[in-house]
Design an enzyme around this catalytic site. Structure first.
Site, mmCIF file in Angstrom:
data_model
loop_
_atom_site.group_PDB
_atom_site.id
_atom_site.type_symbol
_atom_site.label_atom_id
_atom_site.label_comp_id
_atom_site.label_asym_id
_atom_site.label_seq_id
_atom_site.Cartn_x
_atom_site.Cartn_y
_atom_site.Cartn_z
ATOM 1 N N SER A 241 63.572 -5.859 11.412
ATOM 2 C CA SER A 241 62.655 -5.161 10.996
ATOM 3 C C SER A 241 62.870 -3.910 10.507
ATOM 4 O O SER A 241 63.875 -3.021 10.912
ATOM 5 C CB SER A 241 61.744 -4.662 12.096
ATOM 6 O OG SER A 241 61.318 -6.039 12.777
ATOM 7 N N TYR B 165 58.778 -16.286 18.412
ATOM 8 C CA TYR B 165 57.018 -15.966 18.889
ATOM 9 C C TYR B 165 56.227 -16.176 18.068
ATOM 10 O O TYR B 165 54.843 -16.608 18.287
ATOM 11 C CB TYR B 165 57.037 -14.541 19.471
ATOM 12 C CG TYR B 165 57.355 -13.407 18.510
ATOM 13 C CD1 TYR B 165 56.421 -13.257 17.253
ATOM 14 C CD2 TYR B 165 58.519 -12.633 18.489
ATOM 15 C CE1 TYR B 165 56.758 -12.418 16.555
ATOM 16 C CE2 TYR B 165 58.699 -11.866 17.390
ATOM 17 C CZ TYR B 165 58.090 -11.482 16.497
ATOM 18 O OH TYR B 165 58.057 -10.478 15.273
ATOM 19 N N GLU B 166 56.536 -16.560 16.693
ATOM 20 C CA GLU B 166 55.616 -17.242 15.760
ATOM 21 C C GLU B 166 55.342 -18.375 15.761
ATOM 22 O O GLU B 166 54.270 -19.034 15.161
ATOM 23 C CB GLU B 166 56.231 -16.856 14.196
ATOM 24 C CG GLU B 166 56.371 -15.438 13.897
ATOM 25 C CD GLU B 166 57.297 -15.347 12.732
ATOM 26 O OE1 GLU B 166 56.429 -15.323 11.537
ATOM 27 O OE2 GLU B 166 58.293 -15.260 12.583
ATOM 28 N N ASN C 7 63.595 2.140 20.320
ATOM 29 C CA ASN C 7 62.666 2.722 21.357
ATOM 30 C C ASN C 7 63.380 2.278 22.688
ATOM 31 O O ASN C 7 64.080 1.404 22.746
ATOM 32 C CB ASN C 7 61.281 2.131 21.213
ATOM 33 C CG ASN C 7 61.521 0.426 21.628
ATOM 34 O OD1 ASN C 7 61.530 -0.179 20.714
ATOM 35 N ND2 ASN C 7 61.199 -0.006 22.628
ATOM 36 N N HIS D 98 57.848 -8.333 6.887
ATOM 37 C CA HIS D 98 58.923 -9.077 6.645
ATOM 38 C C HIS D 98 58.551 -9.938 5.376
ATOM 39 O O HIS D 98 57.596 -10.648 5.337
ATOM 40 C CB HIS D 98 59.263 -10.385 7.772
ATOM 41 C CG HIS D 98 59.833 -9.687 8.920
ATOM 42 N ND1 HIS D 98 61.057 -9.854 9.257
ATOM 43 C CD2 HIS D 98 59.448 -8.614 9.962
ATOM 44 C CE1 HIS D 98 61.439 -9.200 10.401
ATOM 45 N NE2 HIS D 98 60.214 -8.400 10.598
ATOM 46 N N HIS E 290 54.235 -0.999 18.438
ATOM 47 C CA HIS E 290 55.001 -1.565 17.326
ATOM 48 C C HIS E 290 55.091 -0.463 16.361
ATOM 49 O O HIS E 290 56.275 -0.345 15.752
ATOM 50 C CB HIS E 290 54.206 -2.672 16.681
ATOM 51 C CG HIS E 290 54.899 -3.430 15.597
ATOM 52 N ND1 HIS E 290 56.144 -3.982 15.664
ATOM 53 C CD2 HIS E 290 54.510 -3.551 14.459
ATOM 54 C CE1 HIS E 290 56.556 -4.115 14.652
ATOM 55 N NE2 HIS E 290 55.491 -4.120 13.739
ATOM 56 N N ALA F 267 65.949 -5.149 15.444
ATOM 57 C CA ALA F 267 65.267 -3.968 16.106
ATOM 58 C C ALA F 267 65.295 -4.049 17.497
ATOM 59 O O ALA F 267 64.880 -5.313 17.830
ATOM 60 C CB ALA F 267 63.948 -3.514 15.492
ATOM 61 N N HIS G 100 60.750 -16.152 13.625
ATOM 62 C CA HIS G 100 60.849 -15.692 15.201
ATOM 63 C C HIS G 100 60.183 -16.514 16.132
ATOM 64 O O HIS G 100 59.480 -17.339 15.686
ATOM 65 C CB HIS G 100 59.942 -14.469 15.450
ATOM 66 C CG HIS G 100 60.495 -13.142 14.828
ATOM 67 N ND1 HIS G 100 60.024 -12.758 13.456
ATOM 68 C CD2 HIS G 100 61.363 -12.119 15.074
ATOM 69 C CE1 HIS G 100 60.627 -11.549 13.234
ATOM 70 N NE2 HIS G 100 61.338 -11.153 14.192
ATOM 71 N N MET H 174 63.450 -9.665 20.287
ATOM 72 C CA MET H 174 63.001 -10.892 20.231
ATOM 73 C C MET H 174 63.526 -11.971 19.325
ATOM 74 O O MET H 174 62.758 -12.772 18.793
ATOM 75 C CB MET H 174 61.587 -10.663 19.989
ATOM 76 C CG MET H 174 60.824 -9.746 21.033
ATOM 77 S SD MET H 174 59.217 -9.460 20.400
ATOM 78 C CE MET H 174 58.727 -8.184 21.548
ATOM 79 N N SER H 175 64.890 -11.420 18.908
ATOM 80 C CA SER H 175 65.326 -12.512 17.868
ATOM 81 C C SER H 175 66.731 -12.685 17.845
ATOM 82 O O SER H 175 67.385 -12.627 18.968
ATOM 83 C CB SER H 175 64.858 -11.772 16.455
ATOM 84 O OG SER H 175 65.791 -10.291 16.201
#
Ligand code: HPA
Length: 271
Positions: A29, A84-85, A234, A60, A246, A112, A82, A210-211
């Protein structure tokens, strides 16, 4: 993963490019702009490559960009897939194998991540020393093609020590404060709860995201040397007295992107 599937994708790309990329870079990201630094660029959309999944995340781009960076042949993934996709872990691993069979030897994986270690600050870069797979799935589940790699890969050196030492050399040379730590993958797409982040810290995680983990497992399987770098965008949930969103992740990665880009360019110079 079946080698014929990989070779079908590889052949499509080989017919378009006339260089052999030796370094692969997965741009996380906010880092997509690094592809602009390539000379003699060739862009190949994932959607044109046989067998590739489709990327759905905003920011992306969803393409391979191949070209020269400081005279070195590089392939970048501008946009990644990802879990989650809704992609299977196996699908997430395909682009890594494709890069391997195009000729890549060193893979730089960026992301990220939320800072779990309270010594970290948003905007920090972290070299990934090791990971914890909290997605509880694995891209190697299923039939193993021994032509690609062994059934039971060793993960004790998944993050290459020589590449980490090159990256540390660069951070010393340019006086960059680069952290080191353990990346823990959660599936997402929701951010973690404060309790999950406390658990992550107890388990030894310094950053959460998450990746990356599925890609690094595939890279380890096919003997690619991996360098992993997280941008701490963050502080993870519950550390600060404020909700996560986000927009904050995007804002921090925008602030840090020049530092991140220069860091990677200087690493590529030394590989
Ligand atoms: N958690 C998980 N993934 C992330 C985070 C986070 O706090 N920040 C950026 N990616």
């Amino acid at each position: 993963m079946d080698k014929n599937t990989i070779i079908e994708s590889v052949d499509y790309i080989k017919n378009i490019i006339d260089i052999v990329p030796k370094i692969g870079i997965i741009l996380g990201s906010g880092l997509g702009e690094l592809a602009d630094a390539l000379e003699k660029k060739i862009v190949i959309k994932y959607s044109d490559v046989p067998n590739m999944p489709v990327s759905t995340v905003k920011g992306h781009a969803g393409q391979f960009v191949i070209g020269e960076l400081l005279g070195k042949n590089v392939i970048m993934m501008q946009g990644r897939f990802h879990y989650y996709e809704g992609n299977s872990m196996e699908n997430l691993s395909l682009p890594v194998y494709v890069m391997k069979y195009l000729g890549v030897e060193n893979l730089i994986v960026t992301n990220a991540a939320g800072g779990v270690n309270t010594d970290f600050n948003p905007g920090d870069l972290m070299l990934i020393k090791d990971h914890i797979n909290f997605a509880f799935n694995n891209p190697l589940i299923g039939r193993n093609d021994e032509k690609i790699g062994t059934r039971f890969p060793d993960m004790s050196c998944a993050y290459n020590k020589e590449l980490i030492s090159i990256a540390k050399g660069i951070s010393n040379k340019f006086n960059l404060d680069v952290k080191e730590g353990i990346y823990l993958m959660m599936t997402g797409p929701c951010y973690e709860t404060p309790a999950e982040i406390r658990m992550t810290r107890i388990l030894g995680g310094d950053a959460v995201g998450m990746s990356t983990v599925p890609e690094v497992i595939a890279a380890d399987h096919c003997n690619l040397k991996v360098l992993g770098i997280s941008c701490i965008t963050n502080m993870a949930a519950g550390i600060l007295d404020k909700p996560l969103n986000h927009a904050e992740v995007v804002e921090t990665s925008n602030k840090v992107k020049d530092k991140f880009k220069n860091f990677i360019i200087n690493i590529v110079k030394e590989i």
